[in-house]
Design a protein around this motif. Structure first.
Motif, PDB file in Angstrom:
ATOM      1  N   LEU A 175      -0.479  -3.517  -9.857  1.00 51.85           N
ATOM      2  CA  LEU A 175       0.511  -4.502  -9.447  1.00 51.85           C
ATOM      3  C   LEU A 175       1.757  -3.731  -9.045  1.00 51.85           C
ATOM      4  O   LEU A 175       2.266  -2.910  -9.830  1.00 51.85           O
ATOM      5  CB  LEU A 175       0.835  -5.464 -10.593  1.00 51.85           C
ATOM      6  N   ASN A 176       2.235  -3.984  -7.844  1.00 48.77           N
ATOM      7  CA  ASN A 176       3.391  -3.248  -7.337  1.00 48.77           C
ATOM      8  C   ASN A 176       4.373  -4.231  -6.713  1.00 48.77           C
ATOM      9  O   ASN A 176       4.002  -4.997  -5.815  1.00 48.77           O
ATOM     10  CB  ASN A 176       2.940  -2.228  -6.280  1.00 48.77           C
ATOM     11  N   HIS A 177       5.596  -4.206  -7.207  1.00 44.89           N
ATOM     12  CA  HIS A 177       6.608  -5.048  -6.567  1.00 44.89           C
ATOM     13  C   HIS A 177       7.171  -4.287  -5.378  1.00 44.89           C
ATOM     14  O   HIS A 177       7.739  -3.210  -5.522  1.00 44.89           O
ATOM     15  CB  HIS A 177       7.735  -5.439  -7.521  1.00 44.89           C
ATOM     16  N   ASN A 178       6.987  -4.841  -4.193  1.00 48.20           N
ATOM     17  CA  ASN A 178       7.490  -4.250  -2.961  1.00 48.20           C
ATOM     18  C   ASN A 178       8.855  -4.867  -2.698  1.00 48.20           C
ATOM     19  O   ASN A 178       8.955  -6.007  -2.229  1.00 48.20           O
ATOM     20  CB  ASN A 178       6.517  -4.536  -1.812  1.00 48.20           C
ATOM     21  N   ALA A 179       9.918  -4.129  -3.023  1.00 44.83           N
ATOM     22  CA  ALA A 179      11.282  -4.652  -2.907  1.00 44.83           C
ATOM     23  C   ALA A 179      11.648  -4.958  -1.460  1.00 44.83           C
ATOM     24  O   ALA A 179      12.344  -5.943  -1.183  1.00 44.83           O
ATOM     25  CB  ALA A 179      12.276  -3.665  -3.512  1.00 44.83           C
ATOM     26  N   SER A 185       4.204  -1.452 -11.272  1.00 45.17           N
ATOM     27  CA  SER A 185       5.330  -0.688 -10.732  1.00 45.17           C
ATOM     28  C   SER A 185       6.418  -1.637 -10.237  1.00 45.17           C
ATOM     29  O   SER A 185       6.144  -2.550  -9.452  1.00 45.17           O
ATOM     30  CB  SER A 185       4.886   0.196  -9.569  1.00 45.17           C
ATOM     31  N   VAL A 186       7.622  -1.400 -10.724  1.00 45.09           N
ATOM     32  CA  VAL A 186       8.793  -2.160 -10.290  1.00 45.09           C
ATOM     33  C   VAL A 186       9.934  -1.173 -10.110  1.00 45.09           C
ATOM     34  O   VAL A 186      10.220  -0.378 -11.024  1.00 45.09           O
ATOM     35  CB  VAL A 186       9.192  -3.248 -11.317  1.00 45.09           C
ATOM     36  N   ASN A 187      10.582  -1.213  -8.952  1.00 48.66           N
ATOM     37  CA  ASN A 187      11.717  -0.326  -8.652  1.00 48.66           C
ATOM     38  C   ASN A 187      11.398   1.145  -8.928  1.00 48.66           C
ATOM     39  O   ASN A 187      12.217   1.875  -9.483  1.00 48.66           O
ATOM     40  CB  ASN A 187      12.963  -0.759  -9.435  1.00 48.66           C
ATOM     41  N   GLY A 188      10.192   1.567  -8.583  1.00 47.71           N
ATOM     42  CA  GLY A 188       9.808   2.961  -8.744  1.00 47.71           C
ATOM     43  C   GLY A 188       9.404   3.358 -10.152  1.00 47.71           C
ATOM     44  O   GLY A 188       9.030   4.499 -10.395  1.00 47.71           O
ATOM     45  N   VAL A 189       9.456   2.435 -11.102  1.00 53.88           N
ATOM     46  CA  VAL A 189       9.050   2.712 -12.484  1.00 53.88           C
ATOM     47  C   VAL A 189       7.633   2.167 -12.674  1.00 53.88           C
ATOM     48  O   VAL A 189       7.363   1.005 -12.378  1.00 53.88           O
ATOM     49  CB  VAL A 189      10.007   2.058 -13.503  1.00 53.88           C
ATOM     50  N   ARG A 190       6.751   3.032 -13.158  1.00 55.83           N
ATOM     51  CA  ARG A 190       5.347   2.652 -13.349  1.00 55.83           C
ATOM     52  C   ARG A 190       5.014   2.638 -14.841  1.00 55.83           C
ATOM     53  O   ARG A 190       5.309   3.598 -15.560  1.00 55.83           O
ATOM     54  CB  ARG A 190       4.436   3.634 -12.622  1.00 55.83           C
ATOM     55  N   LYS A 191       4.378   1.547 -15.266  1.00 59.44           N
ATOM     56  CA  LYS A 191       3.914   1.413 -16.646  1.00 59.44           C
ATOM     57  C   LYS A 191       2.452   1.011 -16.611  1.00 59.44           C
ATOM     58  O   LYS A 191       2.009   0.323 -15.683  1.00 59.44           O
ATOM     59  CB  LYS A 191       4.741   0.370 -17.399  1.00 59.44           C
TER      60      LYS A 191
END
Length: 173
Positions: A38-42, A152-158
């Motif tokens: 899951l990746n948030h594309n800002a 991934s949100v704002n370049g931070v991946r968990k």
């Protein structure tokens, strides 16, 4: 048996050659795993979701769930397969962004080596602070299933892992 073990070591490492075909019976299958990214594309304000599932496992599960022939390698009717994949994933993955359930929009699927990637998106989303996911992909077919998720949100991946029967994961950013 050594060939089968060698194949799965490549799968774990992510280097499975496309020429190796699985002929092992289910009882010899070493593990059942899916990976959901899951990746948030800002820039686009979209949540992009991709699910990678072993083709053979996914076909087995879809046949069991929909009582119809399923061929993800060479589908006779791609539109019908698209509907089945979209329906199955939407029933087995639920996403909440900051406490609100969102609707997954099906984008499509493609086969890559021994797996199938299915793609979804959630349009017009701000960068979430809290993500809650219910994921029970393939649990209806395999009680050894492991679902790995990367967010991934704002370049931070968990990342996290859900092992059958665990279904819920939370990420905070």
């Amino acid at each position: 048996m050594a060939t089968l073990l060698f194949k799965w070591l490549f799968v774990i490492a992510g280097f499975l050659p496309g020429t190796v075909e699985s002929t092992a019976p289910d009882f010899m299958h070493p593990f059942f795993v899916s990976v959901t990214e899951l990746n948030h594309n800002a820039a686009d304000k979209n949540l992009e979701i991709s699910c990678r599932i072993f083709t053979e496992d996914f076909e087995t599960t879809l046949v069991k769930a929909y009582h119809t022939k399923v061929d993800l390698v060479k589908p006779a009717n791609k539109e019908a397969i698209d509907k089945i994949i979209a329906d199955y994933i939407k029933k087995h993955i639920q996403v909440k962004l900051d406490g609100k359930i969102v609707t997954l929009e099906y984008v499509g699927f493609e086969r890559e080596q021994e797996s199938v990637w299915s793609y979804f998106q959630v349009s017009n989303t701000s960068a979430p602070h809290k993500i809650e996911i219910t994921n029970n992909i393939l649990y209806d077919a395999f009680n050894q299933q492991i679902n790995i998720m990367h967010m991934s949100v704002n370049g931070v991946r968990k990342s996290t892992r859900l092992s059958y029967p665990e279904v819920n994961a939370k990420f905070e950013f």
